[in-house]
Design an enzyme around this catalytic site. Structure first.
Site, mmCIF file in Angstrom:
data_model
loop_
_atom_site.group_PDB
_atom_site.id
_atom_site.type_symbol
_atom_site.label_atom_id
_atom_site.label_comp_id
_atom_site.label_asym_id
_atom_site.label_seq_id
_atom_site.Cartn_x
_atom_site.Cartn_y
_atom_site.Cartn_z
ATOM 1 C CG HIS A 17 -1.865 -0.970 1.256
ATOM 2 N ND1 HIS A 17 -1.993 -1.695 2.446
ATOM 3 C CD2 HIS A 17 -3.039 -1.279 0.346
ATOM 4 C CE1 HIS A 17 -3.128 -2.662 2.193
ATOM 5 N NE2 HIS A 17 -3.742 -2.426 1.042
ATOM 6 C CE LYS A 41 -12.476 -7.102 1.590
ATOM 7 N NZ LYS A 41 -11.258 -6.763 1.121
ATOM 8 N NE ARG A 90 -2.635 -7.082 -4.536
ATOM 9 C CZ ARG A 90 -3.469 -7.261 -3.452
ATOM 10 N NH1 ARG A 90 -2.814 -7.696 -2.375
ATOM 11 N NH2 ARG A 90 -4.693 -7.112 -3.709
ATOM 12 C CB SER A 128 -4.145 -6.811 4.485
ATOM 13 O OG SER A 128 -3.788 -5.423 4.131
HETATM 14 P P1 ADP Z 1 -9.659 -3.919 -0.703
HETATM 15 O O1 ADP Z 1 -10.247 -4.407 0.353
HETATM 16 O O2 ADP Z 1 -10.459 -2.858 -1.326
HETATM 17 O O3 ADP Z 1 -9.066 -4.984 -1.692
HETATM 18 P P2 ADP Z 1 -6.992 -3.284 0.409
HETATM 19 O O4 ADP Z 1 -6.836 -2.756 1.584
HETATM 20 O O5 ADP Z 1 -6.449 -4.837 0.392
HETATM 21 O O6 ADP Z 1 -8.561 -3.060 0.050
HETATM 22 O O7 ADP Z 1 -6.097 -2.863 -0.884
HETATM 23 C C1 ADP Z 1 -6.436 -1.345 -1.188
HETATM 24 C C2 ADP Z 1 -5.860 -1.179 -2.593
HETATM 25 O O8 ADP Z 1 -4.429 -1.477 -2.475
HETATM 26 C C3 ADP Z 1 -6.339 -2.089 -3.618
HETATM 27 O O9 ADP Z 1 -6.177 -1.504 -5.015
HETATM 28 C C4 ADP Z 1 -5.230 -3.269 -3.766
HETATM 29 O O10 ADP Z 1 -5.392 -4.049 -5.133
HETATM 30 C C5 ADP Z 1 -4.110 -2.407 -3.489
HETATM 31 N N1 ADP Z 1 -3.003 -3.143 -2.882
HETATM 32 C C6 ADP Z 1 -3.022 -3.961 -1.890
HETATM 33 N N2 ADP Z 1 -1.858 -4.531 -1.663
HETATM 34 C C7 ADP Z 1 -0.856 -4.306 -2.606
HETATM 35 C C8 ADP Z 1 0.346 -4.568 -2.919
HETATM 36 N N3 ADP Z 1 1.069 -5.467 -2.139
HETATM 37 N N4 ADP Z 1 0.672 -3.891 -3.886
HETATM 38 C C9 ADP Z 1 0.229 -2.922 -4.520
HETATM 39 N N5 ADP Z 1 -1.238 -2.862 -4.448
HETATM 40 C C10 ADP Z 1 -1.849 -3.368 -3.370
#
Ligand code: ADP
Length: 162
Positions: A17, A41, A90, A128
């Site tokens: 992130h 979630k 990703r 996460s």
């Molecule tokens: P959501 O529940 O909306 O998927 P996340 O907190 O998992 O929310 O992720 C928010 C955003 O950050 C999403 O666009 C996700 O693809 C991106 N994201 C999560 N992990 C990574 C990572 N390791 N590298 C790049 N982008 C990421």
């Protein structure tokens, strides 16, 4: 483009992130990180705790603001005066869902674009969910998350609400 919105669960924030956020902060005048209240979630941290951890790990980024939202994302984006949404991509596995969501959001609000940023390859497998699982099973996650999150994962109840 002045202001963009980076929405997500951030439960908790990871270096993936932060990589995306850093890239966005170089490109745009202001980046608003918006933590979503998702009832569906199962979360480890409350929204307030997630905001706190994000603030702790982004203090060095002057043009980044952390907040949370409820309800429809496109409405919140409009309220905040954001011209575009930022999402991280990703791998191909992210694509289908992100594509659907971007097109749905566009049909709800045609003038709000969705922009995708790719993280450094070392974060392409990082989520996460994976971090929580590894940490729960006693693995070392220090390479994958900021320091405050390493401590938070060991004792989630110690994290204050923002
Ligand atoms: P959501 O529940 O909306 O998927 P996340 O907190 O998992 O929310 O992720 C928010 C955003 O950050 C999403 O666009 C996700 O693809 C991106 N994201 C999560 N992990 C990574 C990572 N390791 N590298 C790049 N982008 C990421």
């Amino acid at each position: 483009m002045a202001r963009v919105l980076y929405p997500g669960s951030f439960d908790p924030v990871t270096n993936g992130h932060l990589d995306v956020l850093q890239r966005a902060s170089h490109l745009f005048e202001e980046v608003i990180v918006a933590v979503a209240h998702h009832n569906a979630k199962q979360a480890l941290f409350t929204v307030g705790q997630r905001v706190h951890l994000l603030r702790q790990s982004t203090g060095h980024l002057q043009n980044v603001r952390i907040t949370s939202f409820e309800g429809l994302l496109v409405n919140f984006a409009k309220e905040q005066g954001a011209q575009a949404l930022i999402r991280g991509l990703r791998a191909v596995s992210d694509f289908e869902f992100e594509f659907q969501m971007a097109l749905m959001n566009r049909s709800l609000q045609p003038d709000l674009e969705t922009l995708f940023l790719m993280p450094s390859e070392e974060y392409t497998y990082l989520s996460s969910r994976m971090v929580k699982e590894v940490s729960r099973l006693g693995g070392d996650v220090a390479r994958f998350v900021p320091e405050c999150v390493v401590a938070a994962l060991k004792d989630p109840e110690s994290v204050p609400q923002a």
